[in-house]
Design a protein around this motif. Structure first.
Motif, short mmCIF file in Angstrom:
data_model
loop_
_atom_site.label_atom_id
_atom_site.label_comp_id
_atom_site.label_asym_id
_atom_site.label_seq_id
_atom_site.Cartn_x
_atom_site.Cartn_y
_atom_site.Cartn_z
N CYS A 46 0.83 -1.20 0.00
CA CYS A 46 0.00 0.00 0.00
C CYS A 46 0.87 1.25 0.00
N VAL A 239 -4.20 -1.96 4.86
CA VAL A 239 -4.17 -0.75 4.04
C VAL A 239 -4.16 0.50 4.93
N SER A 267 -8.67 2.91 3.62
CA SER A 267 -9.34 1.64 3.95
C SER A 267 -10.78 1.62 3.46
N LYS A 270 -10.52 0.40 0.05
CA LYS A 270 -10.20 -1.04 0.01
C LYS A 270 -11.44 -1.92 0.14
N ASN A 276 -6.54 -7.94 -2.05
CA ASN A 276 -5.67 -6.88 -1.56
C ASN A 276 -5.13 -5.97 -2.66
N GLY A 279 -7.54 -3.54 -4.01
CA GLY A 279 -7.95 -2.58 -2.99
C GLY A 279 -6.88 -1.57 -2.60
#
Length: 303
Positions: A46, A239, A267, A270, A276, A279
């Motif tokens: 991230c 995240v 988030s 996400k 993942n 997101g």
């Protein structure tokens, strides 16, 4: 090196289904995603996606899943400092109704000691408690050098109590509160007692309960996103961690209220995507989330 992340690597297989077969039954999922996984690992990806690429000490096996993970890391420019294990770890994740069921297959028996790195230029350390020997080693070094230390306290590890002595920013999950038989409020008191400068408990749809640099307890509500837009909450906390580390590195002069607001928007992005990798937000994605929830100038969110 701008930042160092340390964690356990997973390959995540996330799938959407309205039925789990049993016995000899078969069923076809409606959607799936394959991605990197693991708390600090996902946080590192991230941070890299947002524009500051960290180094990562992560478990890596010499198998096809391990090579897949190294390919994923190369795509984001992340320097992997591998810690060898025999087999790659897998997570099978089934999101449903804002929750997620997970089956993990994990190999965390390290074949070699953790790598010793030169921390010159490093400005932040983020750990999740996996690789406990490496976590405590680098947390002590970074504390001595004045480098910010951050902990994702997703669960109780063998040296959590000792480790917290060297942590500046400790954001933990409700699961840790349950494991330690503490209310979220008592957890904040515990984190203060261990010397954490900023601490908090993530509470899913209830948001974040935390204390700031002055010790004042605050609440940060989750953004009011419609339930039908919530597709996959797995990885949202990771995240969140990666985004606030990025925000700190990008704007170290700002307060933690600002860093956590940035991370909350990340988030929120996400949870609307499956897996993942899908997101991981860009800066533009985070700005779009902020713009959407600025409608009516909701003071409790953005002022």
């Amino acid at each position: 090196m701008q930042a160092l992340f340390i964690g356990q690597t997973y390959i995540d297989v996330t799938f959407i289904t309205d039925h789990m077969p049993t016995g000899d039954e078969k069923h076809v999922a409606s959607a799936y995603a394959v991605s990197f996984g693991g708390n600090a690992v996902t946080a590192a990806f991230c941070c890299a996606k947002l524009g500051i690429v960290p180094d990562l000490i992560a478990t890596v096996a010499n198998d096809w899943l391990g090579r897949m993970f190294q390919d994923m890391s190369a795509k984001y420019g992340i320097s992997i400092h591998p810690r060898k294990v025999n087999s790659s770890s897998l997570s099978f994740i089934m999101p449903k109704d804002g929750k997620r069921a997970i089956v993990r297959c994990r190999d965390d028996e390290h074949i070699h000691p953790f790598p010793i790195l030169n921390l010159k230029g490093c400005r932040a350390l983020h750990i999740d408690g996996h690789q406990p020997d490496a976590a405590i080693h680098y947390a002590k070094l970074c504390r001595e050098d004045g480098i910010l230390t951050s902990l994702d306290g997703g669960g109780l590890r063998t040296n959590t109590h000792e480790l917290l002595e060297f942590i500046d920013i400790a954001i933990v999950a409700e699961r840790l509160c349950e494991q330690m038989d503490l209310t979220p409020e008592k957890m904040l008191d515990y984190l203060k007692s261990r010397g954490c400068r900023v601490g908090g408990v993530t509470q899913g749809e209830k948001g974040l309960l935390w204390y700031d640099e002055t010790g004042a307890v605050r609440t940060m509500p989750a953004l009011p996103i419609a339930s039908e837009r919530v597709l996959d909450t797995n990885g949202a906390g990771d995240v969140f961690h990666g985004a606030y580390v990025f925000s700190y590195l990008n704007n170290p002069g700002k307060g933690w209220q600002d860093h956590f607001e940035f991370a909350r928007a990340a988030s929120t992005f996400k949870i609307q995507r499956l897996g993942n990798e899908a997101g991981l937000p860009t800066l533009a994605d985070i700005e779009n989330v902020k713009q959407e929830f600025q409608i009516g100038r909701k003071k409790e969110f953005w002022d």
